[in-house]
Design an enzyme around this catalytic site. Structure first.
Site, PDB file in Angstrom:
ATOM      1  N   GLY A 462      15.205 -29.020   7.913  1.00 18.21           N
ATOM      2  CA  GLY A 462      15.201 -27.615   8.296  1.00 18.21           C
ATOM      3  C   GLY A 462      13.817 -27.029   8.385  1.00 18.21           C
ATOM      4  N   GLY A 504       5.225 -34.356   4.164  1.00 13.22           N
ATOM      5  CA  GLY A 504       5.872 -34.953   5.320  1.00 13.22           C
ATOM      6  C   GLY A 504       5.013 -34.970   6.561  1.00 13.22           C
ATOM      7  N   ILE A 586      -2.764 -25.158  11.195  1.00 10.88           N
ATOM      8  CA  ILE A 586      -1.336 -24.890  11.342  1.00 10.88           C
ATOM      9  C   ILE A 586      -0.862 -25.485  12.665  1.00 10.88           C
ATOM     10  CG2 ILE A 586       0.419 -23.102  11.487  1.00 10.88           C
ATOM     11  CD1 ILE A 586      -0.905 -23.405   8.716  1.00 10.88           C
ATOM     12  N   ASN A 588       2.297 -25.577  14.031  1.00  3.87           N
ATOM     13  CA  ASN A 588       3.209 -24.705  14.773  1.00  3.87           C
ATOM     14  C   ASN A 588       3.354 -23.398  14.001  1.00  3.87           C
ATOM     15  OD1 ASN A 588       5.442 -23.359  15.918  1.00  3.87           O
ATOM     16  ND2 ASN A 588       6.413 -25.274  16.515  1.00  3.87           N
ATOM     17  N   VAL A 660       2.924 -26.751   3.942  1.00  6.79           N
ATOM     18  CA  VAL A 660       3.153 -25.336   3.652  1.00  6.79           C
ATOM     19  C   VAL A 660       4.522 -25.088   3.021  1.00  6.79           C
ATOM     20  CG1 VAL A 660       1.630 -24.570   5.496  1.00  6.79           C
ATOM     21  CG2 VAL A 660       4.068 -24.836   5.962  1.00  6.79           C
ATOM     22  N   GLU A 662       6.061 -25.777   0.277  1.00  8.54           N
ATOM     23  CA  GLU A 662       6.163 -25.334  -1.111  1.00  8.54           C
ATOM     24  C   GLU A 662       5.083 -24.349  -1.522  1.00  8.54           C
ATOM     25  OE1 GLU A 662       8.057 -29.242  -3.224  1.00  8.54           O
ATOM     26  OE2 GLU A 662       6.627 -29.499  -1.609  1.00  8.54           O
TER      27      GLU A 662
END
Length: 701
Positions: A462, A504, A586, A588, A660, A662
């Site tokens: 997700g 990940g 970043i 996306n 990002v 957590e």
């Protein structure tokens, strides 16, 4: 190849969005496996002891019941370093809720009905399930989760505290919490003979699950295949196999047909892990200028008698602030309770609540602005290891976040701002999360029809990983994003770490980038003349990850909260949350912003609501459903904003990215607690910040 406009850094919509909104995305329990049976787990009703006898006659007499499984009639698993996975391997019971038997039937309803008909006799032993400081069995583990040392010390902490002009000595507690994923744990197990197993599984790490299950069943590498195209949330609970997955494999082997297992919401509260409660004592010594001279952080937590799992609760304290004298200690009590495990920033989330609350209390004691206190104690290198930071922009996050939030002009005195019955206050807290990367493999293929397929055993729970990896691949290949098909969620695609620890994208993206670069190079060498069968290249980052220099790699953030507290009832409402983060490049902004805001809502949930009520009679949890275990929803905060700095860090991976998922959680609970103090003058040191705790503080003033 013709170079096109790069997509990394662009707000790309989720590539699987249509599948999800139309319901065609397949989750573990939905795969069309023919001739499947259904298994229902029977759980222990005692906290400790053993099964003496089972009466299965009534269950087996029901039409449609195929088998009743227990410790006497299932396949014998190989020894494992996770004893809670030794499902039905012994009649011994280590905690209430442990699987002691299972019914396999032709329908889910029949399996559940038959399970209720099984009669079990127990031999009950005395048990101890209460976490209490002073328990003589408490010990300091040599290492804790993540391989961190259980105890680290520099200098003479006791002498430094004795000499410090200002000393803070406070204790904070956090309760047990549950992951409560939207998709319950579910598995379909399909055997092909006795030497090949396919698992359709809700899974954060398909390759790692396959590797673990193969070892347990004594199968060679590759004999277990895990399929997890879509996973409906994990938060750590699906990062490794849990008992329901093992039960599905055992049941399918026993009956010779595919078997489906789906844990109910109630079953999940004892079968698939939770966050340990913590009791944390923090002692800070400081000069009148705010400069820290000593830090002592001690965290007591619990695990089961099966596995000495210990969260890395005090490790963020080792990174955050400079102080010459330091002591950080984990202590563990093994009790007759279910085994806790990873959940939403394990260690960092509860540990930073305590540290950042203590920093706020110290600022009050010193009469300093809490942002300035943190700036004064900014380290130039990692305080524990001495390694340089690959990048560290915490101070910039604090400054920019304060400007965006409107911190300037804040009256530091508590209880000054009132709007009718509402007391209004603001708070700040810092956060950090390690920027982890593990070795991974990926394959990139140029298809004869003109598109590209990239395969990697990643898992999108997700987070938007599928989309971000597609962006990375498209840019490395120099093609439009719609020409790339990303194929993930299959253990057969090779080594890859789980979707956890915010590692990940950093890990998988590196392998994808390497594979795509290798493929692009080969295509250039062929001048675009693609062989009839296509062309393939692989990327393996094992050596690349191992060759990185010694840097302290972390993402940092600053959290700001505005709350209002009813002066009569003690009710707390959060009006605003604003986070300012430094997390590398970043990939996306759309999915990253969603992750950060979602993390902040999880931190709010921990601050105000989440609390597993332990039943001391049994050691499990009394509120084991979503009606009684409360979780924050979108209506619980009026405004959530996540912003980030442009941060260049070339010591991470080819993308320059940090996780990002957590980072947004860490610091939020402390910011809210600090805001509650500023609004009321009441310091709540025990999570969650309930109406009763706030009202008691207001009454005592």
């Amino acid at each position: 190849m013709t170079t096109i406009q790069r997509t990394v850094g662009a707000e790309v919509a989720r590539v699987e969005g249509r599948e999800k909104v139309t319901g065609t995305a397949l989750y573990a329990y939905e795969y069309p496996v023919p001739d499947a049976l259904y298994a229902w787990a029977i759980q222990s009703t005692i906290p400790r002891g053993r099964v003496r006898a089972l009466d299965t006659a009534a269950a087996l007499a029901l039409p449609g019941v195929v088998a009743v499984l227990d410790s006497h009639n299932v396949f014998r698993l190989r020894p494992t370093d996770a004893p809670e996975l030794a499902v039905l391997q012994s009649p011994d019971i280590a905690h209430r809720g442990q699987i002691v038997a299972a019914v396999v039937a032709d329908t889910y309803e029949t399996a559940r009905q038959a399970a209720a008909a099984v009669r079990i006799e127990y031999d009950v032993d005395d048990h101890d399930s209460e976490l209490m400081d002073g328990d003589p069995r408490i010990f300091v583990p040599e290492t804790v989760n993540g391989g961190h040392l259980g105890h680290m010390e520099k200098g003479d902490v006791e002498a430094a505290l004795a000499a410090a002009p200002v000393v803070l000595d406070v204790t904070y507690t956090t309760p047990p919490e549950h992951t409560s994923t939207m998709e319950p744990h579910a598995t379909i197990a399909v055997w092909d003979g006795d030497d090949s197993l396919t698992l359709y599984n809700g899974d954060q790490g398909p390759w790692m699950t396959a590797d673990r299950l193969a070892a347990m069943f004594g199968l060679p590498e590759g004999a277990v295949r895990v399929v997890a195209d879509h996973t409906g949330g994990g938060f750590g609970s699906k990062a490794v196999p849990r008992p329901p997955t093992v039960l599905a494999a055992l049941a399918a082997r026993a009956v010779g047909r595919p078997v489906k297992v789906a844990a109910t919401r109630q079953q999940m509260f004892t079968m698939v892990s939770y966050r340990t409660p913590t009791l944390q004592r923090i002692r800070l010594g400081a000069e009148r200028t705010g400069k820290l001279t000593a830090i002592w952080h001690d965290a007591l937590q619990q695990s089961s008698t099966l596995t000495p799992y210990c969260e890395q609760t005090v490790t963020p304290t080792r990174v955050m602030y400079a102080a010459r004298h330091r002591r950080t200690v984990h202590r563990l009590a093994q009790l007759d309770v279910p085994t806790p495990s990873w959940m939403r920033a394990p260690g960092e989330a509860p540990g930073m609540f305590a540290l950042e609350s203590a920093m706020d209390e110290l600022a009050v004691e010193l009469g300093m602005d809490p942002i300035e206190l943190r700036v004064v104690n900014e380290p130039s290198v990692d305080p524990e290891t001495g390694h340089p930071f690959s990048s560290r922009n915490l101070v910039a996050c604090l400054r920019e976040g304060a400007a965006r939030f409107g911190w300037a002009g804040r009256d530091p005195a508590p209880g000054r701002r009132r709007e009718g019955n509402w007391l209004v206050g603001t708070g700040v807290a810092a956060g950090n999360y390690p920027a982890l990367t593990r070795p991974s493999t990926a394959t990139a293929r140029a298809e004869p029809a003109g598109g590209f397929t990239v395969r990697i055993a990643a898992s999108d729970i997700g987070t938007g990983a599928r989309t971000a990896l597609t962006q990375v691949a498209a840019d490395e290949l120099g093609v439009e994003i719609d020409r790339v098909t990303l194929d993930i969620g299959r253990s057969a695609y090779g080594q890859a770490p789980w979707a956890g620890g915010s590692m990940g994208l950093s890990s998988w993206g590196w392998a994808v980038a390497k594979a795509c670069r290798a493929l692009a190079k080969r295509l250039d060498e062929l001048s675009g003349a693609l062989p009839p069968g296509g062309l393939e290249a692989q990327g393996d980052t094992t050596e690349d990850v191992e060759a990185r220099g010694q840097f302290s790699r972390h993402a940092f953030g600053a959290q700001f909260a505005e709350v209002r507290v009813d002066a009569v009832t003690g009710q707390v409402r959060v009006d605003r949350l604003l986070g300012m983060f430094a997390a590398g490049r970043i990939i996306n902004p759309r999915t990253a912003g969603s992750q950060l805001r979602g993390g902040m809502c999880m931190g709010l949930s921990a601050a105000l609501y989440e609390n597993l009520e332990t039943d001391p009679r049994f050691g499990d949890f009394a509120n084991h459903d979503l009606a009684t275990y409360h979780i924050a929803a979108h209506a619980d905060v009026r405004d959530v904003q996540a912003h980030w700095l442009e941060e260049d860090d070339d010591e991470l991976n080819p993308m320059g990215s940090k996780g990002v998922g957590e980072l947004g959680i860490v610091g939020t609970a402390a910011a809210i607690a600090n805001a509650v103090y500023h609004a009321t003058g009441v310091r709540v040191r025990d999570l969650p910040i309930t109406v009763e705790r706030v009202r008691a503080g207001l009454s005592a003033r």
